[in-house]
Design an enzyme around this catalytic site. Structure first.
Site, mmCIF file in Angstrom:
data_model
loop_
_atom_site.group_PDB
_atom_site.id
_atom_site.type_symbol
_atom_site.label_atom_id
_atom_site.label_comp_id
_atom_site.label_asym_id
_atom_site.label_seq_id
_atom_site.Cartn_x
_atom_site.Cartn_y
_atom_site.Cartn_z
ATOM 1 N N HIS A 164 0.724 -1.211 0.003
ATOM 2 C CA HIS A 164 0.104 0.019 0.002
ATOM 3 C C HIS A 164 0.928 1.345 -0.158
ATOM 4 C CE1 HIS A 164 0.347 0.450 4.494
ATOM 5 N NE2 HIS A 164 0.415 -0.771 4.400
ATOM 6 N N SER A 224 -5.553 3.389 5.851
ATOM 7 C CA SER A 224 -5.337 1.705 6.147
ATOM 8 C C SER A 224 -5.423 1.089 4.549
ATOM 9 C CB SER A 224 -6.076 1.309 6.909
ATOM 10 O OG SER A 224 -7.433 0.865 6.224
ATOM 11 N N LYS A 225 -4.782 0.019 4.495
ATOM 12 C CA LYS A 225 -5.055 -0.814 3.451
ATOM 13 C C LYS A 225 -6.306 -0.896 2.778
ATOM 14 C CE LYS A 225 -1.531 -3.931 5.467
ATOM 15 N NZ LYS A 225 -0.340 -4.815 5.235
ATOM 16 N N ARG A 226 -7.126 -0.825 3.662
ATOM 17 C CA ARG A 226 -8.660 -0.847 3.197
ATOM 18 C C ARG A 226 -9.281 0.347 2.575
ATOM 19 N NH1 ARG A 226 -7.403 -3.677 7.369
ATOM 20 N NH2 ARG A 226 -8.129 -1.886 8.669
ATOM 21 N N ASP A 227 -8.428 1.338 2.703
ATOM 22 C CA ASP A 227 -9.037 2.886 2.109
ATOM 23 C C ASP A 227 -8.804 2.781 0.525
ATOM 24 O OD1 ASP A 227 -9.814 4.094 4.399
ATOM 25 O OD2 ASP A 227 -7.885 4.388 5.111
#
Ligand code: GLU
Length: 458
Positions: A17, A227-230
């Site tokens: 990321h 975060s990686k999920r953004d």
């Protein structure tokens, strides 16, 4: 030659990321700025959470970004192996040193690191058990970015779990010692680990490296760390979308660093020349995908024609389904792409932006159609253009523009009266490259066919 040795030490537990890329970049920049070495070390001791897939994403993303490593997996070096999963023997040797020196002991199947200082037992309400506290002096970290940070470690901590797996703090420090790392440049989330690490360095009698903890990247909207999920957090997503790696690198370099003035777009060698740890900000940086898209556009505009066309083709190739663009004549494809280059913000816009060049069956924007056909005498204007086509000089945008102007003058009209209706007929929309450019690239025949089709439909 400089003695600086820095490392990027990712754990392959997830996709690569933006935050990891920025940490890798700052290490790489520091190595290149100082003439030192940039080392890639894979922290893959957590077998359950690591995967080869993630490992390959790390290699691919670093390579795509141009962050070449001087020592590490695939290329080796004097201080390998560079994957923690292959360094068991080294960890065992270093563990033995601590055991022999009385700085580690076994308890409940795990191995603990022993702090030095007076000990006493206290009951910890929170954990609901008796723990041993150690009275130690504060550990001082002279951080190159954060300044002086003090933290007191007051409990022994586990360095090898009861299942035999060594803990992050231990292997991280052993590797930094054995790989002769001089500067630890990493995310601020590790600042809270630094005191444990310093105590380990000291226990081994090893020099403590310089620390530089770089500020967090905040998510685009709202509070908190990205975060990686953004949305927009994964590097490979930009690669897939046809972003220019140099643009992403330029953008990342400005996430927490600035060249001392307000310049943004800068050649990489200039960033390397100016980058230094004192230039890294203490305050957190906020991710901004619009700024990244803009940076990408600036790089796109400057791409030499051949390279732009090659990137466009690669992008069309990577798309699912067979775009008629791929079947088009190569010279025609090139002309279409070069006409679009100054108009788009990103390669990924090209398929939709150029759709009408490659099919007669392109979409018509009904709103635009109603508006354009609802004013003036569109059918007459079309017929006047059609009548002039056969004699029109299609050799340049300028020639076409002059020809349309002549038609307009003859009929006592303005240029605009022809432009909007011709654009509708040729593209089905009211945006795009200049009408003259569109006509030149489409050519006389296609242009005539489309003008006639719309005139007949009115
Ligand atoms: N493996 C750690 C991480 O991915 C790196 C810690 C360090 O750079 O010291 O966050």
């Amino acid at each position: 030659m400089s003695s600086v040795r820095v490392r990027f030490a990712p754990s392959p537990t997830g996709f690569f990321h933006i935050g990891s890329a920025r940490t890798a970049l700052f290490n790489w920049l520091y190595a290149r700025h100082t003439g030192g070495k940039f080392i890639l070390r894979i922290e893959d001791t957590d077998k359950a959470r690591n995967s080869e897939e993630f490992l390959n994403v790390i290699y691919d993303s670093l390579t795509w970004l141009g962050l070449n490593w001087d020592e590490g997996p695939k290329i080796g070096g004097d201080f390998g192996p560079y994957r923690q999963s292959e360094r068991d023997a080294i960890y065992r040797e270093y563990l033995q040193r601590l055991l022999d020196g009385g700085r580690a002991y076994e308890k409940d199947g795990a191995i603990w690191f022993k702090l030095l200082g007076d000990r006493h037992e206290v009951y910890d309400d929170h954990r609901q058990k008796t723990v041993t506290k150690v009275k130690t002096a504060p550990t001082v970290i002279e951080d190159r970015i954060r300044g002086r940070v003090e933290r007191t470690e007051d409990e022994d901590f586990v360095i090898v779990r009861s299942d035999g797996n060594p803990v992050f703090h231990f292997v991280n420090v052993v590797d930094d010692i054995t790989m002769r790392i001089t500067h630890v440049i990493r995310g601020e989330d590790h600042l809270s680990n630094a005191s444990k690490h310093v105590e380990l360095f000291k226990a081994f009698g090893a020099p403590v490296p310089e620390f530089a903890h770089i500020p967090l990247i905040l998510k685009q909207n709202g509070p908190g760390k990205m975060s990686k999920r953004d949305q927009g957090a994964l590097v490979e997503e930009y690669q897939r979308r046809g972003y220019i790696a140099e643009a992403l690198v330029n953008f990342l370099s400005l996430l927490g660093w600035n060249p001392g003035d307000d310049r943004e777009k800068m050649p990489l060698d200039e960033i390397v020349r100016l980058f230094d740890l004192p230039g890294v900000n203490q305050s957190n940086a906020r991710f901004d995908d619009k700024k990244l898209a803009h940076m990408n556009m600036l790089y796109l505009l400057e791409l030499p024609a051949d390279e732009f066309v090659a990137r466009a083709r690669t992008f069309f190739d990577s798309q699912a389904g067979d775009s008629p663009a791929l079947a088009a004549d190569a010279t025609y494809f090139r002309e279409v792409m070069l006409l679009s280059q100054p108009k788009i913000k990103g390669i990924e816009e090209l398929p939709a932006y150029t759709v009408y060049f490659f099919t007669e069956d392109f979409p018509m924007d009904e709103k635009v159609k109603a508006k354009v056909l609802g004013k003036g005498e569109p059918k007459t204007r079309l017929n006047e253009l059609i009548a002039a086509l056969a004699a029109m000089d299609f050799s340049s945008d300028e020639a076409i523009e002059n020809a349309i102007k002549a038609v307009a003058e003859t009929n006592g009209q303005g240029f605009g009266a022809y432009q909007s209706v011709a654009r509708l007929a040729l593209t089905g929309t009211n945006v795009g490259p200049s009408i003259t450019g569109i006509m030149r690239v489409l050519g006389r025949e296609r242009t005539g066919r489309r003008l006639t089709k719309l005139a007949a439909a009115i």
